[in-house]
Motif scaffolding. Structure first.
Motif, PDB file in Angstrom:
ATOM      1  N   THR A   1      20.178  -4.301  19.624  1.00  0.00           N
ATOM      2  CA  THR A   1      19.201  -4.792  18.649  1.00  0.00           C
ATOM      3  C   THR A   1      18.704  -3.667  17.746  1.00  0.00           C
ATOM      4  OG1 THR A   1      17.296  -4.459  20.124  1.00  0.00           O
ATOM      5  CG2 THR A   1      18.418  -6.593  20.233  1.00  0.00           C
ATOM      6  N   ILE A   2      19.543  -2.667  17.509  1.00  0.00           N
ATOM      7  CA  ILE A   2      19.099  -1.512  16.730  1.00  0.00           C
ATOM      8  C   ILE A   2      18.565  -1.924  15.369  1.00  0.00           C
ATOM      9  CG2 ILE A   2      21.488  -1.078  15.988  1.00  0.00           C
ATOM     10  CD1 ILE A   2      20.739   1.883  15.745  1.00  0.00           C
ATOM     11  N   THR A   3      19.263  -2.823  14.676  1.00  0.00           N
ATOM     12  CA  THR A   3      18.796  -3.296  13.372  1.00  0.00           C
ATOM     13  C   THR A   3      17.599  -4.217  13.532  1.00  0.00           C
ATOM     14  OG1 THR A   3      21.038  -3.161  12.472  1.00  0.00           O
ATOM     15  CG2 THR A   3      19.453  -4.490  11.261  1.00  0.00           C
ATOM     16  N   ALA A   4      17.684  -5.111  14.532  1.00  0.00           N
ATOM     17  CA  ALA A   4      16.599  -6.067  14.755  1.00  0.00           C
ATOM     18  C   ALA A   4      15.312  -5.359  15.156  1.00  0.00           C
ATOM     19  CB  ALA A   4      17.006  -7.075  15.821  1.00  0.00           C
ATOM     20  N   THR A   5      15.430  -4.265  15.891  1.00  0.00           N
ATOM     21  CA  THR A   5      14.233  -3.515  16.282  1.00  0.00           C
ATOM     22  C   THR A   5      13.521  -2.978  15.048  1.00  0.00           C
ATOM     23  OG1 THR A   5      15.149  -2.888  18.437  1.00  0.00           O
ATOM     24  CG2 THR A   5      13.366  -1.528  17.569  1.00  0.00           C
ATOM     25  N   ALA A   6      14.270  -2.335  14.179  1.00  0.00           N
ATOM     26  CA  ALA A   6      13.674  -1.783  12.956  1.00  0.00           C
ATOM     27  C   ALA A   6      13.069  -2.894  12.099  1.00  0.00           C
ATOM     28  CB  ALA A   6      14.718  -1.009  12.168  1.00  0.00           C
ATOM     29  N   GLU A   7      13.781  -4.008  11.968  1.00  0.00           N
ATOM     30  CA  GLU A   7      13.272  -5.125  11.171  1.00  0.00           C
ATOM     31  C   GLU A   7      11.974  -5.675  11.759  1.00  0.00           C
ATOM     32  OE1 GLU A   7      16.510  -7.851  11.184  1.00  0.00           O
ATOM     33  OE2 GLU A   7      17.613  -6.813   9.579  1.00  0.00           O
TER      34      GLU A   7
ATOM     35  N   PRO B   1      12.896 -10.851  17.980  1.00  0.00           N
ATOM     36  CA  PRO B   1      13.303 -12.257  18.065  1.00  0.00           C
ATOM     37  C   PRO B   1      14.716 -12.446  17.528  1.00  0.00           C
ATOM     38  CG  PRO B   1      11.841 -11.918  16.199  1.00  0.00           C
ATOM     39  CD  PRO B   1      11.856 -10.622  16.960  1.00  0.00           C
ATOM     40  N   LYS B   2      15.433 -13.416  18.104  1.00  0.00           N
ATOM     41  CA  LYS B   2      16.812 -13.676  17.685  1.00  0.00           C
ATOM     42  C   LYS B   2      16.927 -14.891  16.772  1.00  0.00           C
ATOM     43  CE  LYS B   2      18.885 -11.651  21.840  1.00  0.00           C
ATOM     44  NZ  LYS B   2      19.783 -11.895  23.015  1.00  0.00           N
ATOM     45  N   THR B   3      15.911 -15.747  16.743  1.00  0.00           N
ATOM     46  CA  THR B   3      15.940 -16.953  15.927  1.00  0.00           C
ATOM     47  C   THR B   3      14.645 -17.061  15.132  1.00  0.00           C
ATOM     48  OG1 THR B   3      14.903 -18.351  17.626  1.00  0.00           O
ATOM     49  CG2 THR B   3      17.318 -18.116  17.714  1.00  0.00           C
TER      50      THR B   3
ATOM     51  N   GLU C   1      12.672 -19.540  15.192  1.00  0.00           N
ATOM     52  CA  GLU C   1      11.659 -20.092  16.092  1.00  0.00           C
ATOM     53  C   GLU C   1      11.020 -18.976  16.918  1.00  0.00           C
ATOM     54  OE1 GLU C   1      11.203 -23.415  19.697  1.00  0.00           O
ATOM     55  OE2 GLU C   1      13.180 -22.856  18.940  1.00  0.00           O
ATOM     56  N   GLN C   2      11.838 -18.071  17.421  1.00  0.00           N
ATOM     57  CA  GLN C   2      11.313 -16.952  18.192  1.00  0.00           C
ATOM     58  C   GLN C   2      10.447 -16.039  17.325  1.00  0.00           C
ATOM     59  OE1 GLN C   2      14.507 -14.873  20.150  1.00  0.00           O
ATOM     60  NE2 GLN C   2      14.934 -16.556  21.573  1.00  0.00           N
ATOM     61  N   LYS C   3      10.823 -15.893  16.067  1.00  0.00           N
ATOM     62  CA  LYS C   3      10.024 -15.055  15.160  1.00  0.00           C
ATOM     63  C   LYS C   3       8.644 -15.649  14.952  1.00  0.00           C
ATOM     64  CE  LYS C   3       9.989 -12.995  10.548  1.00  0.00           C
ATOM     65  NZ  LYS C   3      10.732 -12.807   9.267  1.00  0.00           N
ATOM     66  N   VAL C   4       8.576 -16.968  14.787  1.00  0.00           N
ATOM     67  CA  VAL C   4       7.286 -17.637  14.619  1.00  0.00           C
ATOM     68  C   VAL C   4       6.416 -17.410  15.855  1.00  0.00           C
ATOM     69  CG1 VAL C   4       6.152 -19.882  14.430  1.00  0.00           C
ATOM     70  CG2 VAL C   4       8.151 -19.366  13.013  1.00  0.00           C
ATOM     71  N   ILE C   5       7.040 -17.521  17.045  1.00  0.00           N
ATOM     72  CA  ILE C   5       6.299 -17.313  18.297  1.00  0.00           C
ATOM     73  C   ILE C   5       5.773 -15.882  18.377  1.00  0.00           C
ATOM     74  CG2 ILE C   5       6.539 -17.170  20.807  1.00  0.00           C
ATOM     75  CD1 ILE C   5       8.528 -19.520  20.597  1.00  0.00           C
ATOM     76  N   LEU C   6       6.618 -14.909  18.022  1.00  0.00           N
ATOM     77  CA  LEU C   6       6.202 -13.512  18.088  1.00  0.00           C
ATOM     78  C   LEU C   6       5.042 -13.233  17.135  1.00  0.00           C
ATOM     79  CD1 LEU C   6       6.378 -10.567  18.877  1.00  0.00           C
ATOM     80  CD2 LEU C   6       8.244 -10.289  17.226  1.00  0.00           C
ATOM     81  N   LEU C   7       5.131 -13.729  15.917  1.00  0.00           N
ATOM     82  CA  LEU C   7       4.066 -13.474  14.953  1.00  0.00           C
ATOM     83  C   LEU C   7       2.749 -14.115  15.398  1.00  0.00           C
ATOM     84  CD1 LEU C   7       5.966 -13.791  11.554  1.00  0.00           C
ATOM     85  CD2 LEU C   7       5.307 -11.719  12.799  1.00  0.00           C
ATOM     86  N   ASP C   8       2.841 -15.278  16.022  1.00  0.00           N
ATOM     87  CA  ASP C   8       1.637 -15.902  16.567  1.00  0.00           C
ATOM     88  C   ASP C   8       1.087 -15.079  17.723  1.00  0.00           C
ATOM     89  OD1 ASP C   8      -0.235 -18.293  17.000  1.00  0.00           O
ATOM     90  OD2 ASP C   8       0.793 -18.170  18.943  1.00  0.00           O
ATOM     91  N   THR C   9       1.986 -14.585  18.578  1.00  0.00           N
ATOM     92  CA  THR C   9       1.571 -13.780  19.727  1.00  0.00           C
ATOM     93  C   THR C   9       0.871 -12.504  19.291  1.00  0.00           C
ATOM     94  OG1 THR C   9       3.312 -14.648  21.167  1.00  0.00           O
ATOM     95  CG2 THR C   9       2.416 -12.500  21.732  1.00  0.00           C
ATOM     96  N   GLN C  10       1.477 -11.783  18.342  1.00  0.00           N
ATOM     97  CA  GLN C  10       0.854 -10.529  17.912  1.00  0.00           C
ATOM     98  C   GLN C  10      -0.484 -10.782  17.231  1.00  0.00           C
ATOM     99  OE1 GLN C  10       0.412  -9.073  14.685  1.00  0.00           O
ATOM    100  NE2 GLN C  10       1.072 -10.909  13.583  1.00  0.00           N
TER     101      GLN C  10
END
Length: 278
Positions: A49-55, A15-17, A19-28
């Motif tokens: 997204t090399i750093t974002a992928t690891a995070e 996720p880039k924001t 809001e997107q992080k909240v959506i992803l955590l709900d999805t998983q």
């Protein structure tokens, strides 16, 4: 917990924001109730997204999730940077990698230090012998940059010979394309399990754009059918779900080892399909 008698896995993107992080955590959280074998997390064009992928991978591991497999592309940096990333994953108990050449961003003349995925796979095994389980991608309908179907099989075999445990296909709409690919792989001496990748149809414009990026053939009848709904998103989603269910049923009837869903970080369409199949 839903019961199913086939392998199941889901792909997410970082996720880039917030809001997107909240959506992803709900999805998983919703999808993990289906008891999947693993989640995977994409890398991004040019290693963007090399750093974002690891995070994202490490964030998912803090939840009650299944195995999480990070994507790693040839554009992940220098060999030292890639080894540092691999060590970080290893330090967190992650021993699965999905190794890819990766998409070259527009205007970028070349990829990173490693030009092809087989070189990245060889590097992983050289630095960490008998440590990482490697998954790779493959293109049953030919990668847009590959000159022929025969070359596609040849390049895929190079990756397999470098040492992989499984492969996942790019998404497709024609089951015949997948089974034809399997036939040619068998003739080439490739016996690695090849899981079909499926993307539920939820938005006509988006899915058509994705097809252009990755070389997936969308049958003309399917395009016309989706176009006929116009801006009726509800009808598109219902038809897309029904179509995806039928596609998966055809694959499962032929004994595929599992199904990998490209979720686009959304749960509903994938949930509807898997529940119907279960």
């Amino acid at each position: 917990m839903n019961k199913h008698n086939f392998g199941l896995s889901f792909e997410f993107f970082p996720p880039k924001t917030n809001e997107q992080k909240v959506i992803l955590l709900d999805t998983q959280a919703r999808l993990r109730k289906l008891n999947p074998d693993f989640f995977s997390v994409t890398f991004g064009a040019g290693g963007s997204t090399i750093t974002a992928t690891a995070e994202t991978v490490l964030e998912l591991k803090t939840h009650d999730t299944p195995k999480v497999i990070p994507h790693l592309s040839c554009m992940g940096g220098t060999p030292d940077e890639i080894q540092t990333l691999l060590q970080q994953y290893l330090d967190h108990g992650i021993t699965d990698i999905l190794a890819l050449r990766g998409d070259v961003p527009s205007g970028m003349g070349s990829v990173g230090y490693f030009r092809y995925a087989n070189e990245l796979i060889e590097f992983i095994h050289e630095k960490y012998p008998d440590t990482f389980h490697v998954t790779v991608g493959c293109y049953p309908e030919v990668h847009p940059e590959t000159e022929s179907f025969e070359s596609e099989i040849k390049y895929f075999k190079q990756k397999v010979d470098a040492g992989v445990d499984r492969a996942i296909t790019q998404f497709f709409f024609n089951p015949e394309a997948y089974f034809n690919f399997l036939d040619h792989c068998e003739k080439a001496g490739i016996d690695t399990p090849i899981t079909p990748g499926i993307m539920p149809i939820t938005n006509f414009a988006n899915i058509k754009r994705f097809c252009g990026f990755c070389g997936t053939d969308m049958p003309r009848w399917l395009q016309y059918k989706l176009q006929s709904f116009g801006d009726d998103r509800k009808s598109i989603q219902q038809f897309g779900t029904d179509f995806t269910i039928r596609l998966c049923e055809q694959l499962l009837e032929q004994g595929v080892p599992g199904i990998h869903f490209y979720t686009l970080n959304r749960a509903k369409a994938t949930l509807d399909v898997v529940k119907a199949l279960s």
